[in-house]
Each structure stands twice: as C-alpha cells, then as structure tokens.
Design an enzyme around this catalytic site. Structure first.
Site, PDB file in Angstrom:
ATOM      1  N   GLY A  44      -8.719 -36.622  -5.085  1.00 21.11           N
ATOM      2  CA  GLY A  44      -8.826 -37.895  -4.352  1.00 21.11           C
ATOM      3  C   GLY A  44      -8.647 -39.160  -5.163  1.00 21.11           C
ATOM      4  N   ASP A 100     -12.779 -41.231  -5.281  1.00 22.63           N
ATOM      5  CA  ASP A 100     -12.138 -41.978  -4.207  1.00 22.63           C
ATOM      6  C   ASP A 100     -13.148 -42.636  -3.284  1.00 22.63           C
ATOM      7  OD1 ASP A 100     -12.999 -39.516  -3.230  1.00 22.63           O
ATOM      8  OD2 ASP A 100     -11.114 -38.998  -2.252  1.00 22.63           O
ATOM      9  N   ASP A 103     -19.412 -40.774   0.157  1.00 20.33           N
ATOM     10  CA  ASP A 103     -19.711 -40.476   1.564  1.00 20.33           C
ATOM     11  C   ASP A 103     -21.141 -39.935   1.658  1.00 20.33           C
ATOM     12  OD1 ASP A 103     -19.592 -39.867   4.256  1.00 20.33           O
ATOM     13  OD2 ASP A 103     -18.279 -38.140   4.018  1.00 20.33           O
ATOM     14  N   LYS A 132     -18.955 -45.655   1.945  1.00 13.90           N
ATOM     15  CA  LYS A 132     -19.291 -45.732   3.368  1.00 13.90           C
ATOM     16  C   LYS A 132     -20.706 -46.263   3.540  1.00 13.90           C
ATOM     17  CE  LYS A 132     -16.240 -42.116   5.041  1.00 13.90           C
ATOM     18  NZ  LYS A 132     -16.130 -40.782   5.655  1.00 13.90           N
ATOM     19  N   PHE A 153     -13.636 -41.862   9.252  1.00 20.31           N
ATOM     20  CA  PHE A 153     -12.811 -41.021   8.387  1.00 20.31           C
ATOM     21  C   PHE A 153     -11.520 -41.755   8.052  1.00 20.31           C
ATOM     22  CE2 PHE A 153     -10.245 -37.539   6.893  1.00 20.31           C
ATOM     23  CZ  PHE A 153     -11.169 -36.847   6.119  1.00 20.31           C
ATOM     24  N   VAL A 154     -11.301 -41.976   6.760  1.00 17.09           N
ATOM     25  CA  VAL A 154     -10.139 -42.749   6.334  1.00 17.09           C
ATOM     26  C   VAL A 154      -9.168 -41.892   5.514  1.00 17.09           C
ATOM     27  CG1 VAL A 154     -11.356 -44.954   6.354  1.00 17.09           C
ATOM     28  CG2 VAL A 154     -11.389 -43.563   4.279  1.00 17.09           C
ATOM     29  N   ASP A 160      -7.226 -37.754   1.712  1.00 25.54           N
ATOM     30  CA  ASP A 160      -6.463 -36.860   2.573  1.00 25.54           C
ATOM     31  C   ASP A 160      -7.221 -36.493   3.841  1.00 25.54           C
ATOM     32  OD1 ASP A 160      -8.400 -35.187   1.083  1.00 25.54           O
ATOM     33  OD2 ASP A 160      -7.437 -33.551   2.187  1.00 25.54           O
ATOM     34  N   ARG A 166      -2.191 -38.384   1.387  1.00 27.71           N
ATOM     35  CA  ARG A 166      -2.604 -38.930   0.088  1.00 27.71           C
ATOM     36  C   ARG A 166      -1.612 -39.973  -0.413  1.00 27.71           C
ATOM     37  NH1 ARG A 166      -6.951 -35.924  -1.849  1.00 27.71           N
ATOM     38  NH2 ARG A 166      -6.923 -33.689  -1.481  1.00 27.71           N
TER      39      ARG A 166
HETATM   40  P1  IMP Z   1     -19.281 -36.779  -0.533  1.00 30.74           P
HETATM   41  O1  IMP Z   1     -19.573 -35.638  -1.465  1.00 30.74           O
HETATM   42  O2  IMP Z   1     -19.710 -36.466   0.883  1.00 30.74           O
HETATM   43  O3  IMP Z   1     -19.795 -38.114  -1.011  1.00 30.74           O
HETATM   44  O4  IMP Z   1     -17.732 -36.885  -0.352  1.00 30.74           O
HETATM   45  C1  IMP Z   1     -16.924 -36.805  -1.386  1.00 30.74           C
HETATM   46  C2  IMP Z   1     -15.540 -36.313  -1.064  1.00 30.74           C
HETATM   47  O5  IMP Z   1     -15.327 -36.042   0.323  1.00 30.74           O
HETATM   48  C3  IMP Z   1     -14.594 -37.400  -1.421  1.00 30.74           C
HETATM   49  O6  IMP Z   1     -14.280 -37.344  -2.792  1.00 30.74           O
HETATM   50  C4  IMP Z   1     -13.436 -37.124  -0.503  1.00 30.74           C
HETATM   51  O7  IMP Z   1     -12.556 -36.173  -1.092  1.00 30.74           O
HETATM   52  C5  IMP Z   1     -14.061 -36.515   0.734  1.00 30.74           C
HETATM   53  N1  IMP Z   1     -14.233 -37.547   1.802  1.00 30.74           N
HETATM   54  C6  IMP Z   1     -15.372 -38.116   2.220  1.00 30.74           C
HETATM   55  N2  IMP Z   1     -15.141 -39.018   3.194  1.00 30.74           N
HETATM   56  C7  IMP Z   1     -13.802 -39.010   3.400  1.00 30.74           C
HETATM   57  C8  IMP Z   1     -12.930 -39.750   4.287  1.00 30.74           C
HETATM   58  O8  IMP Z   1     -13.326 -40.624   5.084  1.00 30.74           O
HETATM   59  N3  IMP Z   1     -11.612 -39.454   4.184  1.00 30.74           N
HETATM   60  C9  IMP Z   1     -11.111 -38.531   3.316  1.00 30.74           C
HETATM   61  N4  IMP Z   1     -11.879 -37.835   2.467  1.00 30.74           N
HETATM   62  C10 IMP Z   1     -13.222 -38.078   2.512  1.00 30.74           C
HETATM   63 MG    MG Z   2     -10.604 -34.527   0.227  1.00 30.64          MG
END
Ligand code: IMP
Ligand code: MG
Length: 176
Positions: A44, A100, A103, A132, A153-154, A160, A166
């Site tokens: 990402g 990236d 979340d 977020k 979701f972006v 991606d 991407r």
């Molecule tokens: P987390 O572990 O939930 O904080 O999310 C981390 C990973 O989930 C990021 O590095 C992204 O690869 C993916 N991700 C989370 N939210 C999004 C989104 O809105 N779009 C695309 N990928 C996301």
């Molecule tokens: Mg991803």
C-alpha cells in the site's frame, strides 16, 4: 476506465503533492542529523513512499516489509501477518514506519509492538498518508498524517480494492 468506478474524488494529484511537500519539510526537520531508517509497509505505501522520500534530502536508509492484513470485502478481519525474520536490522537507528492508511490500527500496532520488543531501534515513529476518523480497535497513533478522512473505503495512490486501483494517481471513494 478506472475513474468511472469512483463515486467521488477526495484528493487530486496536485493536492497530494502539496501535502507531501509540507510533510517532507516536517520530517526533514525532525530527523536532521539522525540515523534514519524508513520502513515502508508493502504494497500500500509504495507510491506514497516513492513520492515522499524524494522530497526528503537526508541520508536515510530504506527498507520494506510485506504485510498481509486480511480483508473480508472492504472490512478488516483483524488478522495481520508478516515474516518477523524479514525485519531489517535497525539496532541503534531511528525508525520511521510508512503506511498507506490507518484504519483499525491492527497493522501498525502489530508492527510497532514487534519493533519495540525485538529490534533495539533508538526511536520509532509512524507516518501514514491517510487516517480514518473512527474509533480504533487498538489504541495506536500515527506521528505524521497526510490527510484525515471519513470512515469510507478509498482507493488509488497505492491503495487497492482486491489489488486493483493502486495505480490511480488520485485518491477516491469507490462506487458501492
Ligand atoms: P488497519 O490494519 O485496519 O489499520 O488497516 C491497514 C491496511 O488495510 C492498510 O494498510 C490498507 O492496506 C488496508 N485498508 C484499510 N482501509 C482501507 C481503504 O479504505 N482502502 C484500501 N485499503 C484499506
Ligand atoms: Mg490492501
């Protein structure tokens, strides 16, 4: 074309570039004179990493870490996996993690925990392009943030949906 799959554009190329200019100035000031290792989380952060690091005129080292966070559709399942033996040697170095998006926080929390306990790094900070606005499952914060966004979701600029989008040069929200 990819653009027609978008419901709306959040940040255009020029807006991202302008934000990266500011972020890079801040990071450059904070790490001047320090042994900096940037650890980019793949896939990402690839595009973000390339654009950000070319704006930072410091003698830094770059390493990458491939992490899998498991998604059911567009929602994280909370499982994060990476090869701990693939962590670069960062003993005595100042580590800046690049990702990236922040979340749920699972990915950053898990990497931060591993580096804190296993690596002997002198310091550890993190930088995300997007954050977020939401209640996170784990209390983890990013030290540098490009943009705060709604909990949508972006895609694009490295992010991606099922490995697509991407290479979109902008950041946008997918149509439902
Ligand atoms: P987390 O572990 O939930 O904080 O999310 C981390 C990973 O989930 C990021 O590095 C992204 O690869 C993916 N991700 C989370 N939210 C999004 C989104 O809105 N779009 C695309 N990928 C996301
Ligand atoms: Mg991803």
């Amino acid at each position: 074309m990819m653009h027609s799959d978008l419901e709306k554009v959040l940040y255009r190329e020029e807006e991202i570039a302008a934000r990266l200019d500011r972020l890079a100035i801040q990071i450059t000031e904070d790490y001047r004179g320090k042994e900096l290792t940037v650890l980019a989380i793949l896939n990402g952060s690839l595009i973000f990493m390339a654009d950000l690091l070319r704006r930072i005129p410091l003698p830094l080292q770059l390493d990458c870490l491939r992490v899998k966070s498991y998604y059911g559709g567009t929602v994280t399942t909370g499982r994060v996996e990476f090869d701990h033996s693939a962590l670069p040697l960062v003993h005595g170095r100042h580590v800046l993690l690049l990702d990236d998006i922040l979340d749920s926080g699972n990915t950053l929390a898990s990497i931060i925990e591993t580096i804190r306990t296993e690596s002997g790094a002198s310091s550890l900070k993190s930088c995300v392009l997007l954050r977020k606005i939401k209640k996170r499952e784990l209390s983890v914060e990013a030290d540098y943030v490009g943009f705060d966004i709604e909990d949508e979701f972006v895609v694009g600029y490295g992010l991606d949906y099922q490995e697509r989008y991407r290479n979109l040069p902008l950041i946008g929200v997918l149509k439902a």
